[in-house]
Design an enzyme around this catalytic site. Structure first.
Site, PDB file in Angstrom:
ATOM      1  N   SER A  15     -25.588  22.116 -24.896  1.00 14.91           N
ATOM      2  CA  SER A  15     -25.341  23.377 -25.605  1.00 14.91           C
ATOM      3  C   SER A  15     -26.666  24.044 -25.977  1.00 14.91           C
ATOM      4  O   SER A  15     -26.834  25.255 -25.798  1.00 14.91           O
ATOM      5  CB  SER A  15     -24.531  23.118 -26.884  1.00 14.91           C
ATOM      6  OG  SER A  15     -23.291  22.525 -26.576  1.00 14.91           O
ATOM      7  N   ARG A  38     -29.333  26.243 -34.288  1.00 12.69           N
ATOM      8  CA  ARG A  38     -28.173  25.513 -34.809  1.00 12.69           C
ATOM      9  C   ARG A  38     -27.124  26.481 -35.369  1.00 12.69           C
ATOM     10  O   ARG A  38     -25.919  26.232 -35.266  1.00 12.69           O
ATOM     11  CB  ARG A  38     -28.577  24.457 -35.856  1.00 12.69           C
ATOM     12  CG  ARG A  38     -27.418  23.545 -36.278  1.00 12.69           C
ATOM     13  CD  ARG A  38     -27.866  22.226 -36.870  1.00 12.69           C
ATOM     14  NE  ARG A  38     -28.547  21.405 -35.911  1.00 12.69           N
ATOM     15  CZ  ARG A  38     -27.937  20.672 -34.964  1.00 12.69           C
ATOM     16  NH1 ARG A  38     -26.622  20.609 -34.902  1.00 12.69           N
ATOM     17  NH2 ARG A  38     -28.647  19.979 -34.103  1.00 12.69           N
ATOM     18  N   HIS A  41     -25.385  27.714 -32.345  1.00 13.96           N
ATOM     19  CA  HIS A  41     -24.554  26.612 -31.861  1.00 13.96           C
ATOM     20  C   HIS A  41     -23.230  26.537 -32.626  1.00 13.96           C
ATOM     21  O   HIS A  41     -22.175  26.242 -32.077  1.00 13.96           O
ATOM     22  CB  HIS A  41     -25.356  25.303 -32.023  1.00 13.96           C
ATOM     23  CG  HIS A  41     -24.639  24.058 -31.625  1.00 13.96           C
ATOM     24  ND1 HIS A  41     -24.165  23.153 -32.533  1.00 13.96           N
ATOM     25  CD2 HIS A  41     -24.316  23.564 -30.409  1.00 13.96           C
ATOM     26  CE1 HIS A  41     -23.579  22.153 -31.887  1.00 13.96           C
ATOM     27  NE2 HIS A  41     -23.661  22.373 -30.603  1.00 13.96           N
TER      28      HIS A  41
END
Lengths: 208, 208
Positions: A15, A38, A41
């Site tokens: 990812s 993050r 994500h």
């Protein structure tokens, strides 16, 4: 769309590679890149690459607080749940949320405030290094800005990512004017998952 | 930006009014409007107004299951935490998540699968009306699609809103091909907060 066969342990790595590819030529500050990635994500929303703001000392102060076993206070049980308990424990830290506390509900009712606001007042009693992560309630972030300006609370880091339509932008503007290290997602977007993701990005930098 | 003075109890109502205004001429199906609006309320992301898909029977089947005291199974503790416990209790329902269950971790390790996948296998043993809400793991949604096709589980409603970059779109496509009532946010976006918001929208329709 075809299913990509990939081992569970490699999903996050894959990812992050895709996020890197799609960020392309967008330059992120190197010492904040893992935090912004993050958040992307967690949301699949690349808008955060251009809306996130960090005070100069935010990352260093946040990491320093975590190294000293910080308390992370959140404004929702959801955000609290999303913070990695196992990793935070390695650092000797703890996570807390007062939203389900009957005392907080009673104070909020008495004052005609939200429970999130009352939680910030209670946070003034927390001792030791402190990170406050607000992913939901602009009322909490506004109250926190007042308390900081009144010298009643001194968090090491404020993560200010409430989401929504009423006073959300104003609350983020207010906290960025305070004398406090901050990480903020400007605009209306944010949320409990994003607050937790930012905490985890900092925690993982020290534990992975 | 100026701070809007508004009583805590009126914040959500005001937010929904702003969402209505900004939706403008976008026509949402009337019986799904509150659900889509609650997702926008949770994310401040109007993209969901055009990405959400409902099978014809999804809302009716979801409400019927809740009236009969459904179990809501989630793929993250965050989504589980986000579902209104007080409101669900009024309907005699319960919410569960197996992700922190040591047995699930052991099965996942043995099978080389994710814990989310193992959770879906365990879900086959749940009795009574069942809503499964997946806000994080496409592996859970893919496994669920297999189990439905194999006639091993019969949820009344699947809420399929995992987020991310690896197999997320494929997992949503897979569940929409199954013979099961579904609510899906197509594309990469989704998340635990969105899974919880959809559950709450259905719950609030019966309790507010």
């Amino acid at each position: 769309m075809k299913i990509e066969h990939i081992a569970p342990a490699d999903i996050e790595k894959r990812s992050m590679e895709i996020i890197d590819q799609e960020l392309g030529n967008i330059t992120l500050p190197e010492d904040k890149r893992d935090i912004i990635k993050r958040v992307i994500h967690t949301t699949a929303d690349f808008e955060f690459a251009r809306t996130m703001r960090f005070s100069d000392d935010a990352v260093a102060r946040g990491l320093d607080a975590l190294k000293r076993g910080a308390t992370i206070l959140t404004d929702t049980n959801m955000a609290c749940t999303g913070i990695s308990a196992v990793s935070l424990k390695k650092l000797g830290g703890q996570k807390v949320c007062y939203m389900a506390d009957p005392e907080i509900a009673a104070i909020a009712k008495k004052n005609g405030s939200t429970r999130a606001t009352a939680s910030m007042d209670k946070a003034c009693d927390i001792e030791g290094p402190l990170i406050i992560a607000i992913g939901n309630a602009p009322t909490a972030l506004l109250r926190l800005a007042e308390l900081i300006e009144a010298d009643q609370i001194h968090p090491d880091l404020v993560i200010g990512v409430p989401v929504g339509f009423v006073n959300v932008i104003a609350s983020k503007e207010a906290i960025m004017k305070c004398h406090v290290p901050y990480i903020v997602a400007t605009g209306r977007k944010g949320g409990s998952a994003i607050a937790a993701a930012i905490c985890n990005a900092l925690i993982y930098r020290l534990t992975r």
